[in-house]
Write a protein that holds these residues in place. Sequence first.
Motif, mmCIF file in Angstrom:
data_model
loop_
_atom_site.group_PDB
_atom_site.id
_atom_site.type_symbol
_atom_site.label_atom_id
_atom_site.label_comp_id
_atom_site.label_asym_id
_atom_site.label_seq_id
_atom_site.Cartn_x
_atom_site.Cartn_y
_atom_site.Cartn_z
ATOM 1 N N ARG A 97 0.857 -1.190 0.000
ATOM 2 C CA ARG A 97 0.000 0.000 0.000
ATOM 3 C C ARG A 97 0.883 1.227 0.000
ATOM 4 N NH1 ARG A 97 -4.962 -1.228 4.209
ATOM 5 N NH2 ARG A 97 -5.923 -2.841 2.944
ATOM 6 N N LYS A 99 0.968 5.722 -0.331
ATOM 7 C CA LYS A 99 0.261 6.992 -0.223
ATOM 8 C C LYS A 99 1.207 8.057 -0.764
ATOM 9 C CE LYS A 99 -2.122 9.792 3.255
ATOM 10 N NZ LYS A 99 -2.480 9.851 4.691
ATOM 11 N N LEU A 115 -3.802 7.172 -3.331
ATOM 12 C CA LEU A 115 -3.637 5.917 -2.612
ATOM 13 C C LEU A 115 -3.489 4.803 -3.634
ATOM 14 C CD1 LEU A 115 -6.508 6.378 -0.005
ATOM 15 C CD2 LEU A 115 -4.111 7.029 0.222
ATOM 16 N N ARG A 116 -2.512 3.927 -3.406
ATOM 17 C CA ARG A 116 -2.287 2.815 -4.330
ATOM 18 C C ARG A 116 -2.230 1.513 -3.551
ATOM 19 N NH1 ARG A 116 2.801 5.689 -7.188
ATOM 20 N NH2 ARG A 116 1.654 7.372 -8.183
ATOM 21 N N SER A 117 -2.823 0.494 -4.134
ATOM 22 C CA SER A 117 -2.745 -0.848 -3.580
ATOM 23 C C SER A 117 -2.241 -1.744 -4.702
ATOM 24 C CB SER A 117 -4.119 -1.293 -3.087
ATOM 25 O OG SER A 117 -4.016 -2.497 -2.400
ATOM 26 N N GLN A 140 -5.762 2.320 -7.783
ATOM 27 C CA GLN A 140 -5.408 3.621 -7.216
ATOM 28 C C GLN A 140 -6.639 4.499 -7.103
ATOM 29 O OE1 GLN A 140 -2.308 4.699 -9.908
ATOM 30 N NE2 GLN A 140 -3.678 5.691 -11.357
ATOM 31 N N GLU A 157 -9.775 7.245 3.998
ATOM 32 C CA GLU A 157 -8.620 6.512 3.484
ATOM 33 C C GLU A 157 -8.753 5.012 3.747
ATOM 34 O OE1 GLU A 157 -3.871 6.311 4.526
ATOM 35 O OE2 GLU A 157 -4.886 8.248 4.687
ATOM 36 N N TYR A 161 -8.985 2.105 0.855
ATOM 37 C CA TYR A 161 -8.105 0.933 0.798
ATOM 38 C C TYR A 161 -8.917 -0.361 0.799
ATOM 39 C CZ TYR A 161 -3.515 3.173 1.237
ATOM 40 O OH TYR A 161 -2.368 3.891 1.003
ATOM 41 N N ARG A 162 -9.968 -0.403 1.609
ATOM 42 C CA ARG A 162 -10.824 -1.595 1.650
ATOM 43 C C ARG A 162 -11.518 -1.802 0.302
ATOM 44 N NH1 ARG A 162 -14.908 -1.046 6.004
ATOM 45 N NH2 ARG A 162 -13.035 -0.912 7.284
ATOM 46 N N MET A 164 -10.393 -0.799 -2.651
ATOM 47 C CA MET A 164 -9.379 -1.251 -3.602
ATOM 48 C C MET A 164 -9.087 -2.740 -3.404
ATOM 49 S SD MET A 164 -6.646 1.860 -3.994
ATOM 50 C CE MET A 164 -6.393 2.200 -2.268
ATOM 51 N N GLN A 165 -9.038 -3.176 -2.147
ATOM 52 C CA GLN A 165 -8.796 -4.587 -1.843
ATOM 53 C C GLN A 165 -9.913 -5.460 -2.410
ATOM 54 O OE1 GLN A 165 -7.555 -5.723 2.215
ATOM 55 N NE2 GLN A 165 -9.391 -6.982 2.223
#
Length: 182
Positions: A97, A99, A115-117, A140, A157, A161-162, A164-165
């Motif tokens: 992850r 930022k 934000l990138r995963s 992202q 945030e 992230y959740r 993106m997951q």
Amino acid sequence: MKRRLLLAATVAATLAGCGFQLRQAPEFAFDTIVINAPQTSPLAAELRKTLQRDGKVRVVTGTLAPATPPSGAATTPVAQPVVVPGQVIFDLLQEQREKVVVGLNASGQVREYQLRSRIHFRVRTPQARELIPDTELLQQRDISFSETAVLAKESEEVLLYRDMQTDLVQQLMRRLGALKAL
């Protein structure tokens, strides 16, 4: 009232006639899968849960000895190969992850983050035949930032992230469903 019912019936008949149908769970070419990832990986946990929800695929879990994570952004330890009986082995090689600052205001304060995963994975058979070679998936999202709403932005945030997951897991499911022969 009758017009609405007639209109709804016409639309339903048209959609059924053209072959439209809602997306269904993928059909997998395997019955068992080993998810070779650290126990602390939230992506691996969601992938396990998503695969088990259908009941068509049995998920076999092996114990892992996590390797040292690479320096840099927050990462989950890299999974080491495990030999466990299963038709397919999913190796989560890296989960990361990030930022990144993408916008500043005139006084140099942060106005926007990206934000990138990112994950690296491969899928193979127990005989080491690669079904999906080492592949990187990236999600992202952009998020604005305000010093007056720090707690709200932290919550946003976490939600991004959740999200993106979940998108990454859905991409993995589609790729696993695309495997036709072992």
